[in-house]
Design a protein around this motif. Sequence first.
Motif, PDB file in Angstrom:
ATOM      1  N   SER A 519      21.079  42.834   6.006  1.00  0.00           N
ATOM      2  CA  SER A 519      20.584  42.279   4.748  1.00  0.00           C
ATOM      3  C   SER A 519      21.503  42.560   3.573  1.00  0.00           C
ATOM      4  CB  SER A 519      19.190  42.841   4.449  1.00  0.00           C
ATOM      5  OG  SER A 519      19.226  44.253   4.354  1.00  0.00           O
ATOM      6  N   SER A 520      22.420  43.516   3.704  1.00  0.00           N
ATOM      7  CA  SER A 520      23.320  43.828   2.593  1.00  0.00           C
ATOM      8  C   SER A 520      24.520  42.888   2.545  1.00  0.00           C
ATOM      9  CB  SER A 520      23.809  45.274   2.706  1.00  0.00           C
ATOM     10  OG  SER A 520      24.699  45.418   3.791  1.00  0.00           O
ATOM     11  N   LEU A 521      24.740  42.110   3.600  1.00  0.00           N
ATOM     12  CA  LEU A 521      25.873  41.193   3.663  1.00  0.00           C
ATOM     13  C   LEU A 521      25.447  39.803   3.189  1.00  0.00           C
ATOM     14  CD1 LEU A 521      27.398  42.304   7.089  1.00  0.00           C
ATOM     15  CD2 LEU A 521      28.106  42.979   4.795  1.00  0.00           C
ATOM     16  N   PRO A 522      26.406  38.971   2.768  1.00  0.00           N
ATOM     17  CA  PRO A 522      26.049  37.674   2.169  1.00  0.00           C
ATOM     18  C   PRO A 522      25.872  36.549   3.174  1.00  0.00           C
ATOM     19  CG  PRO A 522      28.402  38.036   1.964  1.00  0.00           C
ATOM     20  CD  PRO A 522      27.837  39.277   2.612  1.00  0.00           C
ATOM     21  N   PHE A 523      25.694  36.869   4.463  1.00  0.00           N
ATOM     22  CA  PHE A 523      25.692  35.832   5.485  1.00  0.00           C
ATOM     23  C   PHE A 523      24.284  35.423   5.916  1.00  0.00           C
ATOM     24  CE2 PHE A 523      29.494  38.541   6.029  1.00  0.00           C
ATOM     25  CZ  PHE A 523      30.419  37.630   5.537  1.00  0.00           C
ATOM     26  N   ASN A 524      23.333  35.607   5.010  1.00  0.00           N
ATOM     27  CA  ASN A 524      21.944  35.287   5.323  1.00  0.00           C
ATOM     28  C   ASN A 524      21.428  34.096   4.523  1.00  0.00           C
ATOM     29  OD1 ASN A 524      21.246  37.696   7.135  1.00  0.00           O
ATOM     30  ND2 ASN A 524      22.114  38.694   5.331  1.00  0.00           N
ATOM     31  N   ASP A 525      22.309  33.444   3.788  1.00  0.00           N
ATOM     32  CA  ASP A 525      21.973  32.260   2.999  1.00  0.00           C
ATOM     33  C   ASP A 525      22.758  31.063   3.528  1.00  0.00           C
ATOM     34  OD1 ASP A 525      20.245  33.642   1.189  1.00  0.00           O
ATOM     35  OD2 ASP A 525      22.028  34.487   0.230  1.00  0.00           O
ATOM     36  N   PRO A 526      22.440  29.844   3.088  1.00  0.00           N
ATOM     37  CA  PRO A 526      23.156  28.665   3.594  1.00  0.00           C
ATOM     38  C   PRO A 526      24.648  28.685   3.266  1.00  0.00           C
ATOM     39  CG  PRO A 526      21.078  28.024   2.606  1.00  0.00           C
ATOM     40  CD  PRO A 526      21.271  29.473   2.273  1.00  0.00           C
ATOM     41  N   PHE A 527      25.437  28.105   4.175  1.00  0.00           N
ATOM     42  CA  PHE A 527      26.883  27.976   4.022  1.00  0.00           C
ATOM     43  C   PHE A 527      27.283  26.512   4.191  1.00  0.00           C
ATOM     44  CE2 PHE A 527      26.973  32.419   4.086  1.00  0.00           C
ATOM     45  CZ  PHE A 527      28.266  32.908   3.945  1.00  0.00           C
ATOM     46  N   PHE A 528      28.350  26.111   3.485  1.00  0.00           N
ATOM     47  CA  PHE A 528      28.882  24.761   3.664  1.00  0.00           C
ATOM     48  C   PHE A 528      30.215  24.823   4.407  1.00  0.00           C
ATOM     49  CE2 PHE A 528      30.314  26.122  -0.573  1.00  0.00           C
ATOM     50  CZ  PHE A 528      31.667  25.797  -0.576  1.00  0.00           C
ATOM     51  N   ILE A 529      30.654  23.655   4.916  1.00  0.00           N
ATOM     52  CA  ILE A 529      31.799  23.572   5.825  1.00  0.00           C
ATOM     53  C   ILE A 529      33.030  23.060   5.079  1.00  0.00           C
ATOM     54  CG2 ILE A 529      32.651  22.491   7.951  1.00  0.00           C
ATOM     55  CD1 ILE A 529      29.635  22.147   8.723  1.00  0.00           C
ATOM     56  N   ILE A 530      34.212  23.589   5.438  1.00  0.00           N
ATOM     57  CA  ILE A 530      35.482  23.177   4.844  1.00  0.00           C
ATOM     58  C   ILE A 530      36.478  22.897   5.969  1.00  0.00           C
ATOM     59  CG2 ILE A 530      37.343  23.782   3.249  1.00  0.00           C
ATOM     60  CD1 ILE A 530      35.440  25.813   1.974  1.00  0.00           C
ATOM     61  N   LEU A 531      37.241  21.794   5.823  1.00  0.00           N
ATOM     62  CA  LEU A 531      38.275  21.401   6.786  1.00  0.00           C
ATOM     63  C   LEU A 531      39.551  21.117   6.005  1.00  0.00           C
ATOM     64  CD1 LEU A 531      36.094  18.714   8.649  1.00  0.00           C
ATOM     65  CD2 LEU A 531      36.356  21.116   9.318  1.00  0.00           C
ATOM     66  N   ASN A 532      40.666  21.735   6.373  1.00  0.00           N
ATOM     67  CA  ASN A 532      41.887  21.497   5.597  1.00  0.00           C
ATOM     68  C   ASN A 532      43.135  21.904   6.359  1.00  0.00           C
ATOM     69  OD1 ASN A 532      41.021  24.427   4.852  1.00  0.00           O
ATOM     70  ND2 ASN A 532      43.154  24.289   4.133  1.00  0.00           N
ATOM     71  N   ILE A 533      44.288  21.423   5.855  1.00  0.00           N
ATOM     72  CA  ILE A 533      45.598  21.944   6.235  1.00  0.00           C
ATOM     73  C   ILE A 533      46.287  22.405   4.959  1.00  0.00           C
ATOM     74  CG2 ILE A 533      47.857  21.504   7.258  1.00  0.00           C
ATOM     75  CD1 ILE A 533      46.675  19.235   8.837  1.00  0.00           C
ATOM     76  N   ALA A 534      46.656  23.690   4.909  1.00  0.00           N
ATOM     77  CA  ALA A 534      47.494  24.205   3.828  1.00  0.00           C
ATOM     78  C   ALA A 534      48.937  24.231   4.309  1.00  0.00           C
ATOM     79  CB  ALA A 534      47.035  25.595   3.414  1.00  0.00           C
ATOM     80  N   MET A 535      49.856  24.345   3.348  1.00  0.00           N
ATOM     81  CA  MET A 535      51.279  24.436   3.667  1.00  0.00           C
ATOM     82  C   MET A 535      51.829  25.736   3.094  1.00  0.00           C
ATOM     83  SD  MET A 535      52.041  21.771   5.450  1.00  0.00           S
ATOM     84  CE  MET A 535      53.833  21.907   5.422  1.00  0.00           C
TER      85      MET A 535
END
Length: 561
Positions: A519-535
Motif C-alpha cells: 500500500s505504500s507504493l504507487p502501483f495500486n491506482d490506474p496506469f496508462f500505456i505509452i509506446l515509443n522509440i527514443a534516439m
Amino acid sequence: MKNLKYIIGILLLALISFSCEEENYELGDIVAPSNIEVSYTIQGQDTSDPELEYGDGTGYVDFVVTADNAISYKINYGDGTSEVVPTGEVTKRYSLPDANTYTVIVTAIGVTGTSSTMSLDITVYSSFSDVEVVEFLAGDNAGDSKTWYWAANQAAHIGLGPVEDDYGNGEFAWPAWWNAIGPWDEEKYCMYTNEFVFTRLDEDGTMTFEQSVGPAFVPGTYAAKIGIDGDVCHDETVVTSMFGVKNVSFAPSSSKAALEGSYNDEPYRGTEFTIADDGFMGWYVGASSYDIISVTDEELIVRIIENGNDYTWYQVFTSTKPVEGVIDADYEFETLVWSDEFDTDGAPNPDNWTYDLGDGGWGNGESQTYTSDADNVIVDGGYLKITAKSDGNGGYTSARLKSQGLQSFGYARVEVSAKLPSAQGTWPAIWMLGDSFSTVGWPHCGEMDIMEQTGADKDRVLGTVHWFDDGTNANASYGESTDITNASSEFHLYTIEYTESAIKIYLDDVQYYELTNNSSLPFNDPFFIILNIAMGGTLGGTIDSGFTEDTMEIDYVRVYQ
C-alpha cells in the motif's frame, strides 16, 4: 681442536643442567565445577491458585545457575532446545500447549573444559497454540511428512531488509527497500537442490526438521564474521550443523517486525519456530529462529535475523518442487476488457491514443523530436508502425503514443505483441505511468517498464519499475533483464501483471521479474500505456552515424482483468 670441542660441550651441558634446575614447572590441579545450584521463577506462578499453579500461560521461566570453578553453562531445556549461557542467567519461553513437565539438564563448564552436570524437572503451563502451522508444514496426522524447497522459480525468493527500522512504510522493507534476486539466480544456483523435511510426530504437534539434501549457502555478510568464503555454497565439513534430524519448537513471535509490521497490508502470522541444535533452512547466518510471515499448504514465507543483529533475510519456500530453469507464470486474468488490434489503416484510433510532442531531451538526453506525422506513426496492414527517422541534418524524428486521459487500468494484465527496431542508438519502450502523473509528477506517480531495449544490445530486453521512496526521500527502482533472440525479425509477447500483491513481467509468457507490491507504493491506482522509440540518450547511447530510419511494429495491445 678436540680439546676445544670438549670444553664447549662441558659448558653447554652445564648451562642445560643449570636451566633445568632453575625452571620448575608444575601443572595445577584440574578441578571440575562443583556445587551447581539452579533456581528458577515461572512467570505468574501462584501455587495457591489452581489456574496459576504452573504459571500465567506465557511460558516464561527465569533461570539462574551458579557453580564453583565454572566459566560458562550449557542448558538443555528439555523441549529439544539448548543454549550456552556464559553468565548463568537466562529467560526461556516454553510454548508446548498446556502444562508439561520438562527435564532440564544443566552442564557447568570449567576452565580446562571439564564439566559437571545436574538435572531437575520443571512443570510449565503455556497457553500458546498454533497447530495449524504444524498442519501446513508437515501434515494433519501423526507420522505425516512434507518436503519443502526454495521457491527458485519466483523472483524475490531471497531478500535483505533491516532488523528494526521499517523505513517509514510499515512493512519492514518487504521488499521495496531491497532489490531481491530473480528466479533461478546464478550465484545461488548451488543451493536449489536443497530439500527440507518437516515431520509431525504426534497429535499434539511435536515436530522434527531435517535438511535431507545439502549444501548450505553462506552470504557474504555472515561469512566475513566467521572467516570463510562468502556468497558461495559450503558442505557439512564447513557448516557442521547442516544435517541430522532436529526438534522444532514454536513460540509467539517477539520481533518488532512481527509485533508491529505487516506484509501486503496483513499482519505477520505471530508465530516463530526454532530448529534445535543450530539447525537452519539452507541459508546459514548463525541463527535458527524464523518469524513466520505467512504460511499455506503450498508456500512458506519467513524472516530470519542474522547472528549479530545486523541484517534480516526474507525467504520464500514452496512445497511443490520447481522445475529447474522454469519460471513461474501463474496467470489470473481471464476477461479481455480492452484492446487495440490496429485493424484500420491510417492514423491510430483517437479514442485510444494521443501523443507527446516536441524535443528537449525528455529528461534523458534524447536526440529525437516527437511528432504525430504519418511518417513517424501510422497503422498499416494490421500493424501499428512507429518509425524513427533521420532528418538529414543531424536530427531525428519519432513518435510517442500514450493512452493518457483515454484508457487507463487498475490491476490488470497488459500484453503487447511487438517487433523491435535493430539499429544502433534506437531505444524502443513499452511502458506505463500512473494516472497521477499530471498532478504529482514523476517518479511519485510510479512507472512500470514492460519492455525497454538499449541501443547497443539488441539481444536483451529490460523490465523495470520506478517509484519515489518516502523513507529514503529518493528515487527508487528495481530492474531485471533477460535474453531475447530475433527481436527485430519476429514478433514477441511483452507482458506485465500488476496486482495489490505483486508486479510481474514476462517475455513470451515466461516470467523474469517480480516485485512485491504494497500500500505504500504507487502501483495500486490506474496506469496508462505509452509506446515509443527514443534516439540516443541514457539507454539509446551512441547512434549509428549511418542511421536513416527504423521501425517498431505492434500487432496488438490487450488488457485483461
